[in-house]
Scaffold this motif. Structure first.
Motif, PDB file in Angstrom:
ATOM      1  N   ILE A 174       0.993  -1.108   0.143  1.00 47.44           N
ATOM      2  CA  ILE A 174       0.032  -0.051   0.270  1.00 47.44           C
ATOM      3  C   ILE A 174       0.711   1.321   0.008  1.00 47.44           C
ATOM      4  O   ILE A 174       1.767   1.250   0.693  1.00 47.44           O
ATOM      5  CB  ILE A 174      -0.794  -0.098   1.323  1.00 47.44           C
ATOM      6  N   ASN A 175       0.534   2.169  -0.696  1.00 46.94           N
ATOM      7  CA  ASN A 175       1.478   3.316  -0.838  1.00 46.94           C
ATOM      8  C   ASN A 175       2.706   3.406  -1.537  1.00 46.94           C
ATOM      9  O   ASN A 175       3.559   4.022  -1.415  1.00 46.94           O
ATOM     10  CB  ASN A 175       1.270   4.108   0.553  1.00 46.94           C
ATOM     11  N   ALA A 176       2.428   2.309  -2.495  1.00 51.33           N
ATOM     12  CA  ALA A 176       3.685   2.043  -3.098  1.00 51.33           C
ATOM     13  C   ALA A 176       3.246   1.653  -4.605  1.00 51.33           C
ATOM     14  O   ALA A 176       2.501   1.209  -4.782  1.00 51.33           O
ATOM     15  CB  ALA A 176       4.637   1.023  -2.476  1.00 51.33           C
ATOM     16  N   THR A 196       7.542   4.822  -2.925  1.00 47.86           N
ATOM     17  CA  THR A 196       6.511   5.125  -1.957  1.00 47.86           C
ATOM     18  C   THR A 196       6.261   6.711  -1.955  1.00 47.86           C
ATOM     19  O   THR A 196       7.313   7.439  -2.588  1.00 47.86           O
ATOM     20  CB  THR A 196       6.872   4.753  -0.513  1.00 47.86           C
ATOM     21  N   LEU A 197       5.297   7.038  -1.611  1.00 48.96           N
ATOM     22  CA  LEU A 197       4.928   8.495  -1.594  1.00 48.96           C
ATOM     23  C   LEU A 197       4.690   9.049  -0.171  1.00 48.96           C
ATOM     24  O   LEU A 197       4.018   8.543   0.639  1.00 48.96           O
ATOM     25  CB  LEU A 197       3.319   8.770  -2.435  1.00 48.96           C
ATOM     26  N   ALA A 198       4.990  10.474  -0.013  1.00 50.07           N
ATOM     27  CA  ALA A 198       4.818  11.286   0.812  1.00 50.07           C
ATOM     28  C   ALA A 198       3.323  11.839   0.922  1.00 50.07           C
ATOM     29  O   ALA A 198       2.785  11.549  -0.011  1.00 50.07           O
ATOM     30  CB  ALA A 198       6.077  12.427   0.863  1.00 50.07           C
ATOM     31  N   PRO A 199       2.795  12.232   2.002  1.00 57.30           N
ATOM     32  CA  PRO A 199       1.461  12.568   1.853  1.00 57.30           C
ATOM     33  C   PRO A 199       1.455  13.731   0.772  1.00 57.30           C
ATOM     34  O   PRO A 199       0.212  13.635   0.265  1.00 57.30           O
ATOM     35  CB  PRO A 199       1.460  13.536   3.240  1.00 57.30           C
ATOM     36  N   ASN A 204       8.966   9.623  -2.034  1.00 58.86           N
ATOM     37  CA  ASN A 204      10.200  10.017  -0.953  1.00 58.86           C
ATOM     38  C   ASN A 204      10.901   8.857  -0.802  1.00 58.86           C
ATOM     39  O   ASN A 204      11.865   8.919   0.096  1.00 58.86           O
ATOM     40  CB  ASN A 204       9.297  10.312   0.363  1.00 58.86           C
ATOM     41  N   ALA A 205      10.739   7.674  -1.432  1.00 58.45           N
ATOM     42  CA  ALA A 205      11.918   6.499  -1.145  1.00 58.45           C
ATOM     43  C   ALA A 205      11.631   5.616  -2.312  1.00 58.45           C
ATOM     44  O   ALA A 205      10.638   5.487  -2.996  1.00 58.45           O
ATOM     45  CB  ALA A 205      11.698   5.947   0.175  1.00 58.45           C
ATOM     46  N   LYS A 259      16.084   6.837   0.817  1.00 54.04           N
ATOM     47  CA  LYS A 259      15.398   7.738   1.041  1.00 54.04           C
ATOM     48  C   LYS A 259      15.740   9.039  -0.049  1.00 54.04           C
ATOM     49  O   LYS A 259      16.925   9.271  -0.628  1.00 54.04           O
ATOM     50  CB  LYS A 259      15.488   8.219   2.389  1.00 54.04           C
ATOM     51  N   ARG A 260      14.896   9.881  -0.379  1.00 55.19           N
ATOM     52  CA  ARG A 260      15.156  11.183  -1.143  1.00 55.19           C
ATOM     53  C   ARG A 260      16.050  12.004  -0.287  1.00 55.19           C
ATOM     54  O   ARG A 260      16.053  11.858   1.156  1.00 55.19           O
ATOM     55  CB  ARG A 260      13.879  11.714  -1.543  1.00 55.19           C
ATOM     56  N   PRO A 308      -1.805  -1.331   5.605  1.00 52.21           N
ATOM     57  CA  PRO A 308      -0.428  -1.482   5.993  1.00 52.21           C
ATOM     58  C   PRO A 308       0.329  -0.548   4.951  1.00 52.21           C
ATOM     59  O   PRO A 308       1.094  -0.840   4.029  1.00 52.21           O
ATOM     60  CB  PRO A 308      -0.442  -3.022   5.529  1.00 52.21           C
ATOM     61  N   TYR A 363       7.414   7.766   6.683  1.00 54.99           N
ATOM     62  CA  TYR A 363       8.589   7.728   7.451  1.00 54.99           C
ATOM     63  C   TYR A 363       8.811   9.117   7.968  1.00 54.99           C
ATOM     64  O   TYR A 363       9.374   9.282   9.142  1.00 54.99           O
ATOM     65  CB  TYR A 363       9.898   7.281   6.933  1.00 54.99           C
ATOM     66  N   VAL A 407      -2.287  12.265   5.116  1.00 50.63           N
ATOM     67  CA  VAL A 407      -2.172  10.785   5.587  1.00 50.63           C
ATOM     68  C   VAL A 407      -0.764  10.703   6.051  1.00 50.63           C
ATOM     69  O   VAL A 407      -0.131  11.507   5.893  1.00 50.63           O
ATOM     70  CB  VAL A 407      -2.060   9.844   4.188  1.00 50.63           C
TER      71      VAL A 407
END
Lengths: 602, 795
Positions: free
Chosen positions: A33-35, A59-62, A67-68, A89-90, B724, B729, B739
């Protein structure tokens, strides 16, 4: 085995799934999720039990910026189990999209990953992450065996090639150099420059046929020589190709070893390279000491019948043709970090100038005009006069590109005048109340004494193109506008309709005098009357459209007494790095197909 | 005279398409729906064919897997007849609020429980009985099957009504002369001939906010307590979350401008004697449906700055709305609620006109229920942007009236002035005019139709029927040019006037900022000006005047008789009261003295103090009286909440202030406690830097009203009840709209698992109260059951 991404507007997630060959039954092994997945490969990384799956995800930052990036190696027997993962990480100073991993390969128990490299993406050297890439080799257990990044790798892809018993990894960096590395230790075994954008060129007789040939280079580390007559005929014949230490930001010619033949001198980003004009062989490499080598001047400064090599960076350094140092002129320590402008040699003097690094952003910037003798001793050194319009009553350093000019045709100081160009922040001259923005200050001084003879507030520093003379009038070209400085303080103004970026006087058919220049998107020719008409938005007498073109070269390539024109590309990243050095920035790209093109005048 | 709206509405119905259908559902079954998702048969809806209308824009947005934010409008509608039937405006507001709130409470629960169970976040609105959600096509389809749902409408954004390309030029200085709009509508003649500047009338706007301390506005702000103190609770509300610390702001300028035209001093405003309050419903240049609805609710029942403790009796008499766009009907029910509550409203007609084309007016101004205002210029010509009718929403006449709207100079943030154009500038002229009418004729407070009739009848007719209508009332000018002098002269001025000066009994000095509460036949509240003077127009009757000012004993003048046309001069002197020291100690949530706490007496000019290292504080001089003492802990507040309690000062006071536990809106609170390490036993399948996995909970856990059986554990120290998620981070201050949501942020940071580290779950233990499982150093989830049951993941 598949990685299946959700519709991009339907949440951000992907699944690792497999389909049975027999009946197509789908099994979901993992949901992330979020990837979103960016690359996948299958191969044996030596974990036992057959193959492993390697998946790269971002993956995404808010705020939905990346962001990574994580490379995950999944157990071939149970893809729900990650054997190991490595996350990048960025960069801490990057609030925009970080790096993603775009290609994975497994070969000989090693996982190879091509990824973006966002190091310094707020700076000019890797502007918005558009210049760097990274190539990483992981062992089967996830240990980083080697990593090559920055200018050494593509952010997107690589290929694995076998050469005899060697296994090699090949990648093309964003400056268009092909790198070949050993799979085992990452050591570079070959470097092959591709053409890239050819932004700089000079004409010199390379093949000894008595006619001028063209030597050109640009974004890659390659320099090429083409026969001039072949360019004219439309069937380019390469005479040689050389590899220099970095991107090419200036090419000059001159007899630096005193043998009566011209050499090629290249400002190559990290070093200055001297090439034999006939063969392209690199005769000398002068390391830039970590400075940005963006400019070089070739001229005899000490009357020894051989030209010297003048390199302006944090100091003005003068070298002999073999690369040995002759002398260095540096600013006093009290002036702080400075950067020197393009330098000219005239009347037996070296004329240069310097200003503070990041001067436009500083309230305490320094700037100085200097004339030196052949030994590097100052004949005079003068700080420019602050014009009344300068915001805060101060200047902000020196312009760097084509900012110093000398010619006996300048109608001041009995033919001994020199022009300097400085930076200020000011309102638009004549329009009080307008926004305070960077402007150039043009000063005409007596080259013998440094005395100020004339001062003028010009336009934006990012529009300044070059100085030239015609009929004993000095002209400044500033993005299509032509400001003339005639004798006795008389000034003229005219402009052309084309987006003109560089201009010089050349010879057309029948010996007709023409103004020849590079425009955004090609080349053009103008009748010299545009200089004196006083009219705005004047048409030319001819043009050649070349999308992506901007720089130009004028040379008589076939020896018929009539010039040819070569349209060159634009060093967008390099010019922006130069602007950033003085605290500004100027960057524009296009997505046209870039070419070097030769035009006849007819 | 207005055109008959009902007949026009019927004729234009086919043009209105989906928005007309929405109007039908919100206003009654007058129309057949034209954009229903699943038409019902004879009103009987099966489970699959409930007659829920789906906004085509919403359908488009969620097609192909998209998500959208939309309103779920419930079928149940409050009966507003009870409010309408009341005569007194306060009674109207209370009854209307009560009806709307109870209907929403009664009918939304099933829907919100359903959304909670589906883990769909929602925001609930009582004024339109709707719920705002974000979701995909599946959610839309699920909701479309519900019997209690009337329609699903995508959230929209509206522009503040200033023409594009407006070039703001601000000036610092005021000028001595009257603005042209003031003389054009003859407001200045009302001031001079009727001694009426709108005194006692409360006027509001729903706009981009207001610079409350603008020199031309600060004196008439209802939150101005005098003596430099302000109370923003109930007087300013920021629905957008833009302003900080509850202090009014205007990040655009538009709201400050429209407020200036209504009440600004120095010749800027039509009713400079009126009192203002404001709701910020526009984020900046745009206003979202949800912010506008929150603002609309607040206008009907103002709350404190946190949106709590609504008090409909503090609703304004007039509200101006200089925003709009499109041809929606969604705000219509809000306008109807305001009207039922006795709040007179104005809307701008929109700036999409070109001086010629008809049907260019925009909603909500173009809705039949709205009183919409067009704009004319200094030469008396209709502006080339003013929206014309007939309405594309319902065929009704637009505008209702026209007012000055070109090159209008008014207040602007930065204590400056700005000249801009738009129907936005015209509408507040009419709102201000309504204040003059209500002040002249107090019987019209709460009488919406009465005020509209006076405005309509007083307006100067302009004959332009090229878009339909008559010389009296047409789709270019409406009823004509605003002429407030004619309206006031026609008003049933059955009123008396009370004026007076409030002074210090000992010194005779005039007292400014003294509140004069008037109870009786037509209740009113006014404040004294800088000269200590007050003026109010009241219906004939018997009144009690209560005067309150900081540092003075409250004084009540009972049984004040006022006859029609009587001008009663009633000067009052107030007696200063002694001052005393207030000392005390502030204790934190566990009873320990706490330093750095800001202690203040609200609504007074007493300077706030900060507690010392021992938690002690001293307010050296506070006048006798009844106050609210507040104590706000410094950041980081940890588990300490903010304290507020009544305090009566009748001598030197010493008080112990114990801060309550910090509690969020859902009632969750925190308190420091002693934790002990719970050894992990079961390893969670997590590895690396960015990973998350879902574990089953040993018992259902309630979290913000939703019961969960699983929770995701992440490598970044989060428990995430919703999914999940990986990649979270970077920690952030909570609460946050961003979020990840649905989290317990136990160790939230950029953590990574190396070979030496693991994430474990503790034994899921079930213990008796006498044998507690022991605390957990990490996140502890405690069940609501009588058995003390805890689950402890440990990183």
């Amino acid at each position: 085995m598949t990685i299946e991404q959700s519709d991009p507007t339907d949440g951000v997630r992907y699944q690792v799934a497999s389909y049975a060959l027999a009946d197509g039954e789908r099994t979901t092994h993992d949901t992330r999720i979020n990837a979103f997945p960016t690359a996948m490969t299958v191969g044996d990384l030596g974990a036992g039990g057959g193959v492993e799956y390697a998946v790269a995800e971002s993956t995404l930052a808010p705020n939905t910026s990346i962001n990574a990036s994580t490379v995950r190696v999944l157990d071939g027997r149970d893809p729900a189990v990650a054997l190991w993962s490595r996350t990048t990480k960025r960069a801490a100073d990057n609030e925009r999209n970080g790096a993603s991993t775009w290609e994975l390969s497994i070969v000989d128990g090693t996982l190879i990953a091509s990824a973006q490299d966002d190091t310094g993406s707020n700076g000019a050297e890797n502007l918005s992450g558009l210049q760097y890439g990274a190539l990483t080799a992981f062992s089967g257990s996830g240990k980083v065996r080697w990593r090559l990044d920055g200018l050494a790798a593509s952010p997107l892809d690589h290929e694995v090639v076998r050469s005899g018993r060697s296994t090699l990894v090949r990648t093309v960096d964003l400056q268009q150099n092909v790198h070949t590395y050993s799979l085992g230790n990452g050591k570079e075994s070959a470097l092959t420059p591709l053409r890239g954008d050819l932004a700089y060129a000079q004409d010199v007789d390379v093949d000894g046929d008595g006619r001028q040939d063209v030597v050109a280079g640009g974004t890659s580390r390659g320099v090429w020589a083409w026969s001039g007559t072949s360019l004219k005929s439309g069937e380019p014949r390469e005479l040689w190709q050389a590899t220099v230490p970095g991107q090419v930001h200036r090419i000059e010619t001159g007899d630096v070893d005193g043998d009566g033949e011209a050499e090629i001198v290249v400002a190559a980003d990290t070093a200055t390279a001297v090439l034999d004009a006939a063969t392209g062989e690199v005769e000398a490499t002068i390391d830039g000491g970590g400075q940005y080598v963006r400019s070089v001047t070739v001229a005899d400064v000490n009357g020894d019948d051989a030209a010297e090599i003048l390199v302006p960076t944090d100091a003005l350094r003068v070298y002999r043709g073999d690369g040995s140092a002759l002398w260095t002129y540096a600013a006093p320590a009290g002036d702080g970090d400075v950067v020197f402008s393009d330098t000219v040699v005239a009347d037996g003097r070296v004329h240069t100038q310097y200003g503070s690094v990041n001067g436009l952003q500083r309230g305490d910037a320094t700037q100085q005009a200097v004339a030196l003798d052949g030994t590097g001793t100052a004949v005079w050194a003068i700080k420019p006069d602050v014009p009344e319009i300068a915001d805060g009553g101060r200047m902000h350093g020196a312009l760097l590109d084509r900012a110093v000019f000398a010619s006996p045709e300048i109608p001041y100081a009995d033919g001994h005048a020199v022009v300097h160009t400085w930076l200020i922040l000011s309102t638009t001259p004549g329009l009080p109340g307008t926004a305070v923005t960077p402007h150039v200050v043009i000063e005409i001084r007596d080259g013998r004494t440094g005395e100020l003879l004339h001062q003028y507030i010009g336009g934006s520093p990012w529009s300044h193109d070059n100085y030239f003379t015609h009929d004993e009038v000095l002209y400044q070209l500033s993005f299509g506008t032509l400001h003339g400085f005639a004798a006795d303080g008389v000034e003229t103004y005219s402009s052309v309709i084309a987006p003109l970026r560089s201009l010089e006087v050349g010879t057309g058919p029948g010996g007709r005098e023409l103004l020849l220049g590079g425009v955004d998107g090609g080349v053009g020719a103008w009748d010299p009357s545009v200089l004196t008409s006083g009219w705005s938005f004047q048409y030319g007498v001819g043009s050649g459209s070349q999308p992506g073109g901007r720089n130009h070269l004028v040379a008589d390539l076939d020896g018929d007494g009539v010039d040819e024109m070569v349209s060159l590309n634009y060093d967008d990243f390099g010019v922006n790095r130069t602007a950033t050095l003085v605290g500004g920035g100027f960057f524009g790209q296009d997505n046209a197909i870039h070419r070097m093109a030769t035009y006849s005048l007819s | 005279m207005r055109l008959t709206r009902s007949s026009r509405r019927r004729r234009f119905a086919p043009l209105a398409l989906a928005t007309t259908a929405a109007a039908a559902l919100l206003t009654g079954p007058a129309l057949s729906a034209t954009a229903v998702a699943a038409p019902s048969v004879a009103g009987i809806a099966s489970a699959d064919t409930a007659a829920v209308e789906i906004d085509p824009a919403l359908e488009k947005a969620v097609a192909d897997g998209g998500e959208a934010t939309f309103f779920v409008v419930l079928k149940a509608k409050a009966d507003l007849a009870q409010g309408r039937a009341k005569k007194d405006k306060n009674a109207k507001a209370k009854a209307t609020y009560g009806a709307l709130r109870s209907e929403a409470n009664r009918t939304q629960k099933t829907l919100t429980s359903y959304l909670d169970a589906k883990k769909v976040g929602h925001e609930d609105f009582w004024i339109t009985n709707s719920v705002l959600v974000t979701g995909d096509e599946a959610l839309v389809e699920d909701l479309a099957k519900r019997h209690d749902v009337a329609e699903l409408v995508q959230e929209k954004h509206y522009a503040v009504d200033v023409p594009e390309g407006e070039n703001a030029i601000t000036e610092d200085a005021t000028t001595a002369s009257l603005e042209w709009g003031i003389t054009a509508v003859k407001a200045d003649q009302v001031w001079s001939q009727h001694a009426d500047r709108g005194e006692g009338v409360v006027i509001a706007n729903v706009d981009s906010g207001v610079q409350y301390d603008h020199p031309a506005l600060v004196g008439s702000y209802r939150g101005n307590d005098g003596n430099g103190a302000f109370t923003h609770d109930y007087n300013f509300y920021d629905a957008t979350g833009t302003c900080t610390d509850g202090v009014p702001c205007d990040n655009n300028g538009h709201g400050t401008h429209t407020m200036g035209t209504m009440v600004g001093a120095d010749g800027i405003g039509v009713a400079p004697g009126a009192t203002w309050m404001a709701a910020k419903g526009c984020e900046a240049r745009e206003c979202s449906d949800s912010s506008l609805l929150k603002a609309g609710q607040w206008i009907l029942a103002p709350t404190d700055s946190n949106g709590q403790n609504p008090r409909p009796e503090l609703a304004p008499d007039i509200v101006n709305n200089s925003w709009g766009g499109g041809h929606t009907t969604f705000y219509q029910s809000t306008v109807e609620a305001w009207t039922a509550a006795g709040i007179f409203h104005t809307f701008s007609a929109g700036n999409s006109g070109n001086g010629v084309t008809c049907s260019t007016a925009e909603a909500p101004g173009s809705q039949a229920t709205s009183y919409a205002v067009g704009a004319f210029d200094i030469n008396g010509k209709i502006s080339n942007f003013s929206g014309f009718g007939p309405s594309l929403v319902d065929g009704s006449m637009v505008p209702s009236i026209a007012a000055p709207g070109v090159d209008v100079r008014s207040t602007w943030p930065g204590s400056s002035y700005n000249t801009i154009s738009g129907t936005s500038m015209a509408a507040p002229h009419v709102a201000g005019a309504a204040a003059l009418i209500m002040a002249a004729a107090p019987s019209l407070v709460g009488d919406i139709q009465g005020v509209q009739a006076l405005l309509n009848d007083g307006a100067t007719d302009v004959d332009d029927t090229h878009c339909g209508g008559t010389a009296d009332a047409n789709n270019v000018w409406g009823e004509g040019k605003l002429n407030v002098l004619a309206s006031v002269e026609a008003a049933p001025k059955q009123a008396g006037t009370v004026t007076g000066t409030v002074t210090d009994q000992a010194t005779g000095a005039p007292l400014s900022g003294v509140t004069v509460d008037i109870a009786g036949t037509s209740p009113r509240t006014v404040k004294t000006g800088s000269d200590g003077g007050y003026r109010v127009h009241l219906l004939p009757g018997t009144y009690a005047f209560t005067l309150r000012g900081y540092g003075y004993a409250t004084r009540t003048l009972a049984d004040v008789e006022l006859a029609d046309d009587q001008v009663l001069t009633q000067d009052v002197s107030l007696t200063a009261v002694p001052v005393h020291a207030v000392t005390g100690t502030v204790l934190d949530v566990v009873g320990e003295p706490l330093a750095g706490v800001r202690v203040a007496v609200t609504g007074t000019p007493v300077a706030a103090v900060t507690t010392d290292a021992g938690g002690g504080f001293t307010l050296p001089e506070v006048a006798e009286g009844d106050y609210t003492l507040t104590a706000s802990p410094a950041e980081p507040v940890l588990c300490n909440g903010a304290y507020a309690a009544k305090l009566t000062i009748d001598g030197d006071e010493n008080t112990t202030v114990r801060l309550p536990a910090r509690t969020d809106r859902s009632g969750h609170s925190c308190a420091p406690t002693t934790y002990a390490w719970v050894a992990g036993k079961n390893r969670v399948a997590l590895s690396g830097d960015e990973d998350a996995t879902t574990v089953a909970l040993p018992f259902p856990v309630d979290f913000y009203g939703v019961t969960y059986n699983n929770v995701a554990v992440t490598t970044n120290g989060l428990l995430n009840f919703l999914s999940p998620r990986v990649g979270d981070y970077a920690n952030d201050a909570l609460p946050s709209n961003a979020v990840p949501n649905g989290i317990v942020a136990a160790y939230w940071d950029d953590l990574a698992l190396d070979k030496k580290s693991t994430v474990m779950t503790a034994p899921w233990c079930s213990t008796s109260p006498t044998d507690p499982c022991g605390g957990s150093r990490t996140a502890t989830c405690t069940s609501a059951s009588s058995t003390s049951t805890r689950a402890a993941p440990s990183w």
